[in-house]
Design an enzyme around this catalytic site. Sequence first.
Site, PDB file in Angstrom:
ATOM      1  N   CYS A   2       0.878  -1.155   0.000  1.00 23.82           N
ATOM      2  CA  CYS A   2       0.000   0.000   0.000  1.00 23.82           C
ATOM      3  C   CYS A   2       0.920   1.210   0.000  1.00 23.82           C
ATOM      4  CB  CYS A   2      -0.833   0.016   1.271  1.00 23.82           C
ATOM      5  SG  CYS A   2      -1.776  -1.484   1.484  1.00 23.82           S
ATOM      6  N   LYS A 580       1.500  -2.521  -7.986  1.00 24.25           N
ATOM      7  CA  LYS A 580       2.844  -2.478  -8.562  1.00 24.25           C
ATOM      8  C   LYS A 580       3.875  -3.161  -7.668  1.00 24.25           C
ATOM      9  CE  LYS A 580       5.748  -0.932 -11.694  1.00 24.25           C
ATOM     10  NZ  LYS A 580       5.752  -1.759 -12.930  1.00 24.25           N
TER      11      LYS A 580
HETATM   12  O1  M6R Z   1       9.222  -4.993  -8.413  1.00 23.24           O
HETATM   13  P1  M6R Z   1       9.460  -6.398  -8.900  1.00 23.24           P
HETATM   14  O2  M6R Z   1      10.192  -6.442 -10.186  1.00 23.24           O
HETATM   15  O3  M6R Z   1      10.076  -7.280  -7.850  1.00 23.24           O
HETATM   16  O4  M6R Z   1       8.005  -6.961  -9.166  1.00 23.24           O
HETATM   17  C1  M6R Z   1       7.815  -8.310  -9.456  1.00 23.24           C
HETATM   18  C2  M6R Z   1       6.422  -8.569  -9.971  1.00 23.24           C
HETATM   19  O5  M6R Z   1       5.489  -8.123  -9.024  1.00 23.24           O
HETATM   20  C3  M6R Z   1       6.152  -7.853 -11.282  1.00 23.24           C
HETATM   21  O6  M6R Z   1       7.089  -8.156 -12.255  1.00 23.24           O
HETATM   22  C4  M6R Z   1       4.750  -8.212 -11.803  1.00 23.24           C
HETATM   23  O7  M6R Z   1       4.725  -9.538 -12.232  1.00 23.24           O
HETATM   24  C5  M6R Z   1       4.334  -7.243 -12.893  1.00 23.24           C
HETATM   25  N1  M6R Z   1       2.970  -6.879 -12.707  1.00 23.24           N
HETATM   26  C6  M6R Z   1       4.488  -7.776 -14.260  1.00 23.24           C
HETATM   27  O8  M6R Z   1       4.049  -6.934 -15.249  1.00 23.24           O
END
Ligand code: M6R
Length: 585
Positions: A2, A580
Amino acid sequence: MCGIAGYVGDDNAISRLYTMLEKLEYRGYDSSGIGYICNGGIACLKQVGEVSCLSPLIMGKSSHCGIAHTRWATHGKPSEVNAHPHLSFDKKWAVVHNGIVENATYLKEKYLGDIVPVSETDTEIISHLLSIFCPDGDISSFISAISCLSGSYAICSVHENMQRLFLTKKHCPLFVAIGRCESAVSSDISCLADRFDRFYELLDGEYAVVESGRVTFYNSHGKIIHKDSQKMCKNTSVVDKCGYIHFMLKEIEEEEDVLERLYSIYDAERLRQELIDIDFDRIDRIMLVGCGTAYHACMYGATMLSWHTHITSTAHIASEFIYSRPDLDDRTLVIAVSQSGETADTISSIELARKKGCATLAITNCTSSPLSRLCHATLDIHCGKEIAVASTKAYNAMLQVMYFLSHYLSKTPYLPLCHEYFDKAIYDDVDKVSMLLKDKRELFILGRNLDYITAMESALKIKEIAYIFASPHPTGELKYGFIALIDSDSVCVVFAFDDALLPKTLLGIEEIMSRGGSVILITCLEIPRNIQDRLMCLISLPVIGTELSPIYSIIFWQKVSYRVSILRGNNPDKPRNLAKSVTVE
Ligand code: M6R
C-alpha cells in the site's frame, strides 16, 4: 503493498496528502483514506475505489496534521470500513500501515478483551495497541506497543492531542522530508521530491516523531539517534504521463532511451566498480531469483550467464526458492532481480542467501530499496520511474543489464543496440493483431529456448492487463500433451527469433495448423512461402541476433497487450486485483 503518507505543517495537510496519494496510487488502488487532526480529535475520510473517489470528500476540509493511505487489500475485502486510517477504540489514535501484521489474531485475543474490531484488517490491532499501551503519546510506550508486532510494516500514526506523526518500519520503505515550516512522510521518495531538497530514510527498527519543520529519531530502546539526511534526486519526482493517455504507453515509448542510457553507462570499467564487492573467482554457482516479470528476466539472465561464463546458473521463482531447500554456500552468488526492490518474496530469498554466506547482487530500478540495502552489490537498471502495474521498460532494461553482466564476466564485446526496433512503422500491425485477439477467451503462446522466455512474459502481460487466459509453452512440448486442446477455435502465437531452431518451430506450426488451429507468427526470420500463406498473421520484424532478441521481440507484444486491454475497455495502468509493489509474501 500500500502507499502511506503523512503531513504536518503550515499548509493544508488534506490537500497535500491527497496530492501525495495520487502519486502513490500505483502501490494499490482499491480504496483510500485520509485521517486528520481537527477540533482536538481525529476525523477520517475514506472511500472505496481509486484515489480520485476521495476528491469530493476533501472539498472544504482543512487541517495542519494528517495521515493518508492507498490500499491493496490483503486482509478483508476492499470496503470503506477496511480502508485506512484505522482508529483506536477510544479514537485517540489513527494509523496507516503498509505490510502485514502476522500475529494480528493472537494480539486481538491477548489484548482486546471486550473491544470488538470494526474491520477485517490486520492493521486495526495496531491502533488499539497504541491506545492500550500509549494513551498519552509518549515515545517509549509507542515503542512498547510496536514491539508486540511481528510481520512487516511501515506505520504512520497520529494522536488526537498532538500535531505530530509517529513512525516506524520493518521491511517496508518509509521516508521523511523536513522543510522550514512543514514535514512530510511517504512510502516513496518521489512524492516528496517536488517540495523538499533533502530526505531521511527510516531503517528497520528505527522510530521517528515528526513535527512541523523537525524530526527526532529513536532506536528501538527509545534513545535519540542522529541520522544524516540525503540529497533528493530531483528526477525521482517524474510521476507524470507527459501527454500520454497511459503510463504504460509512455513507458513502452521510453524503451529506446532506456537501452541507450544503459549502453552509455555500463562499460566494463563501470561494471568492475559496481561489482567490486563480489569475488567472482570464488563463485561456482549463480542462482537468480525474482517474481513475475522479474522471474522471466532471471530466466534470460541464467541462460546468458550459462552460455558465457560456464558457471552453472539457474533461475528461481522467489516465492518457491525459500522453501526449496536450495543448496547455498559461500561460493554461491544469488542475484535478486526486482524493479521495485520491495518485493517481499525476493527480499526473503536474499535474507536466506545472506544467512548462508552467499554473495548477493541486486538488479533493480531502485537503489535506495530494501533489496539493494541487503545485497553486497547493486546494478541499477536506470529506467526511470515505472508506474504502470504491467512492467515493460524495466523488463527490457533488466535483460539488457544481464546481457552486459554475462559479457563482462566472459570479457566478450557487446553487440550494438538495434535502433530498427524503435522505428514506429514496424508496429503498423499492432492494431491488426489486437483486433484478431480482442474477443478471444484464451491463447497459446509458444517459443523455443530464449523465445520461450518471451512467450512466458507475453502470456503474463496479456493476462494481467487484457484478462485473456494465455498459456505459454515451449514449442517442442506441443506433442507431449497440450496439442490435445488444439481445434479450429485455437489461436497460437509463436515467437521465432532463433535461426537454428526455426526448422523445428515450423514443424510445430504445421502440427497446429493441421489440427485446425490458427497461428500468429512473430519473427525476424525468413519464412517459407507455403507456410506464410496458411498463417493467420505473419509479423516480420527486423533481423536481430538470437542473444539480444528477447530484449526486442517483446516490444511488439507489449504494444499488442496494451492495445487489446484498451479494446476490451480496461485501464492498462491499473489492472484489477493487482498492485505495482508486492510487499507481502
Ligand atoms: O518490483 P518487482 O520487479 O520485484 O516486481 C515483481 C512482480 O510483481 C512484477 O514483475 C509483476 O509480475 C508485474 N505486474 C508484471 O508486469
